[in-house]
Design an enzyme around this catalytic site. Structure first.
Site, short mmCIF file in Angstrom:
data_model
loop_
_atom_site.label_atom_id
_atom_site.label_comp_id
_atom_site.label_asym_id
_atom_site.label_seq_id
_atom_site.Cartn_x
_atom_site.Cartn_y
_atom_site.Cartn_z
N GLU A 15 0.83 -1.20 0.00
CA GLU A 15 0.00 0.00 0.00
C GLU A 15 0.86 1.25 0.00
O GLU A 15 2.04 1.22 0.37
CB GLU A 15 -0.89 0.00 1.23
CG GLU A 15 -0.07 -0.02 2.49
CD GLU A 15 -0.86 -0.38 3.73
OE1 GLU A 15 -1.95 -0.95 3.62
OE2 GLU A 15 -0.35 -0.08 4.81
N CYS B 139 3.78 8.33 1.05
CA CYS B 139 4.33 7.36 1.99
C CYS B 139 4.44 6.02 1.26
O CYS B 139 3.42 5.48 0.82
CB CYS B 139 3.38 7.28 3.19
SG CYS B 139 3.87 6.06 4.40
N CYS C 264 6.26 -7.50 6.39
CA CYS C 264 7.50 -7.10 7.06
C CYS C 264 7.97 -8.26 7.92
O CYS C 264 7.16 -8.90 8.60
CB CYS C 264 7.24 -5.87 7.93
SG CYS C 264 8.71 -5.23 8.76
N CYS D 250 7.00 -6.08 15.08
CA CYS D 250 6.69 -5.08 16.11
C CYS D 250 5.25 -5.31 16.57
O CYS D 250 4.34 -5.45 15.75
CB CYS D 250 6.85 -3.67 15.55
SG CYS D 250 8.54 -3.32 15.01
N CYS E 217 2.18 -3.03 15.40
CA CYS E 217 2.09 -2.66 13.98
C CYS E 217 1.25 -3.67 13.21
O CYS E 217 1.47 -4.88 13.31
CB CYS E 217 3.50 -2.59 13.40
SG CYS E 217 3.52 -2.19 11.63
N CYS F 237 0.25 2.55 9.08
CA CYS F 237 1.14 1.54 8.54
C CYS F 237 0.49 0.15 8.47
O CYS F 237 0.15 -0.44 9.48
CB CYS F 237 2.37 1.49 9.43
SG CYS F 237 3.51 0.18 9.11
N1 SAH Z 1 9.99 -0.27 9.37
C1 SAH Z 1 10.15 1.15 9.37
C2 SAH Z 1 9.18 1.90 8.46
C3 SAH Z 1 7.74 1.47 8.44
S1 SAH Z 1 6.71 1.90 9.81
C4 SAH Z 1 10.05 1.66 10.79
O1 SAH Z 1 9.66 0.92 11.66
O2 SAH Z 1 10.42 2.81 11.01
C5 SAH Z 1 6.63 3.65 9.84
C6 SAH Z 1 6.25 4.21 11.19
O3 SAH Z 1 4.87 3.95 11.50
C7 SAH Z 1 7.06 3.61 12.31
O4 SAH Z 1 7.51 4.61 13.19
C8 SAH Z 1 6.04 2.71 12.98
O5 SAH Z 1 6.40 2.45 14.29
C9 SAH Z 1 4.78 3.52 12.83
N2 SAH Z 1 3.52 2.79 13.09
C10 SAH Z 1 3.30 1.47 12.98
N3 SAH Z 1 2.03 1.16 13.32
C11 SAH Z 1 1.44 2.32 13.66
C12 SAH Z 1 0.12 2.67 14.12
N4 SAH Z 1 -0.82 1.76 14.26
N5 SAH Z 1 -0.13 3.98 14.39
C13 SAH Z 1 0.81 4.92 14.21
N6 SAH Z 1 2.06 4.66 13.77
C14 SAH Z 1 2.37 3.37 13.51
#
Ligand code: SAH
Length: 388
Positions: A83, A125, A132, A136, A139, A368
């Site tokens: 996406e 974005c 991935c 995490c 996420c 994300c």
């Molecule tokens: N893997 C990389 C880039 C992708 S995530 C990273 O972790 O930085 C991009 C950002 O979105 C990261 O800071 C991640 O922690 C955040 N993110 C993930 N899930 C989210 C959510 N539900 N709400 C807000 N930010 C989120």
């Protein structure tokens, strides 16, 4: 557009080497068909129309949020979901710092000089992977199966999708083509904050970044966000490395909590990651953007703000961006507005610059991985419009 396939097809047809560049330039300016590429022989245009699809991605679904944020769910030729999101910000000089101006040979507008021809900033974005491999816990992407790294063409095609939409909506290919009238904002910023970990796919991400300026996105307006994958950070800090900006997803001020939220912390602990960020800062003389997700009752206590401030030395190397959590299927809840404000004040009182991220596209699951994870699970986002 699959640029390898394009090159191979042109070579097979005995076409001169410059043809691939001609086709790319049209694509980068937002052409929606080969028919528009008028400096190519007509027979070749018809041939390419049949043999090289204009995009390596198929649009599956789109959603438009009330705030203008637009999200697209695609799949690759081998059916991997991914996406991308377009965020539209209103306003003139405040948001249009350092935009490349092709009419001035790539020179940059100064942030301090308001430019009446610009109406705001459009930021895309991008995803670097389908799914991935890093799990995490907060996420949505982390809960999906990992697919594979995206190719440079698949990364660029996400941006080109939105570029084409801008052109069809009447946005000029460059500010200089707007005849002096107030130009609508156009795609000029890019963040690798979609699905995946960009530093696990760095060759393809950097190959894509090399072509982003042709679309109108200067490297200094491009940000790579990472969980803290140290070998990748060190590559970005190499001499003559790219002038791309770096964002670090930090999310917790101590190793125990960070490992709980982000298992990758076991491999690359906080102190080592921050050292790598300091090396990058020393090489690039830019601040590292520290992303800190605000999870209610988990990482938003006053003491945790103080611990975070203590980590971020020297002050000139870091800037914190507090991110309101976009609820997913996880058990986490976002922090209250008061908790976020108090956390921010605690950082600023200790000399750490901190901002709170604007939440965009909440009504369309723009966080994300949310849309693709929903599709992965066979779910339907209630507000998503059918793909056109
Ligand atoms: N893997 C990389 C880039 C992708 S995530 C990273 O972790 O930085 C991009 C950002 O979105 C990261 O800071 C991640 O922690 C955040 N993110 C993930 N899930 C989210 C959510 N539900 N709400 C807000 N930010 C989120």
């Amino acid at each position: 557009m699959d640029l390898d396939l394009l090159q191979a097809t042109l070579a097979q047809r005995g076409q001169p080497a410059f043809r691939a560049q001609q086709v790319w330039e049209w694509a980068a300016r937002g052409a929606s068909s080969y028919a528009e590429m008028t400096n190519l022989p007509e027979a070749l245009r018809a041939d390419l129309e049949r043999s090289v699809p204009l995009s390596s991605l198929t649009l599956e679904r789109e959603a438009l949020a009330r705030d203008g944020t637009e999200k697209a769910l695609f799949h690759t030729a081998d059916a991997r979901p991914l996406e991308a999101v377009l965020m539209r910000y209103r306003g003139g000089a405040k948001h249009s710092a350092s935009v490349p101006d092709p009419s001035r040979g790539g020179a940059k507008h100064s942030a301090s000089v308001p430019d009446p021809s610009r109406g705001g900033r459009h930021s895309v974005c991008l995803s670097s992977q389908s799914g991935c491999p890093l799990t995490c816990s907060f996420c949505a992407t982390g809960s999906m199966a990992f697919g594979r790294n995206l190719t440079a063409s698949e990364i660029l095609d996400q941006a080109l999708h939105f570029r084409r939409k801008e052109v069809s909506a009447g946005h000029p290919a460059s500010p200089s083509e707007s005849d002096g009238a107030v130009a609508p904002p156009r795609l000029d910023h890019c963040v690798f904050m979609g699905m995946g970990e960009p530093l696990l796919n760095l060759d393809n991400v950097l190959a894509a970044c090399e072509r982003l300026p042709d679309i109108g996105i200067h490297p200094s307006n491009t940000t790579i966000s990472t969980v803290g994958w140290i070998p990748g950070i060190d590559r970005l800090a190499e001499r003559n490395g790219p002038t791309i900006r770096l964002a670090l997803s930090l999310h917790a001020p101590d190793d125990a909590l960070r490992s709980e939220l982000m298992p990758v912390n076991e491999r690359y602990p906080l102190a080592d990651v921050l050292d790598a960020c300091r090396r990058w800062h020393a090489a690039r003389r830019r601040r590292v953007y520290v992303e800190y997700l605000m999870l209610g009752g988990v990482n938003d206590h006053y003491e945790q703000a103080i611990a975070l401030a203590a980590l971020l030395a020297p002050r000139t190397a870091f800037k914190v961006n507090l991110i309101p959590y976009n609820p997913t299927d996880s058990s986490f809840e976002g922090s209250s507005r008061d908790a976020i404000d108090a956390f921010r004040s605690a950082l600023e009182e200790r000399g750490v610059p901190a901002t709170v991220r604007l939440t965009r596209g909440r009504d369309i699951d723009a966080a994300c991985g949310q849309l693709a994870a929903g599709a992965d699970a066979g779910a339907r986002a209630a507000s998503a419009a059918p793909a056109r």
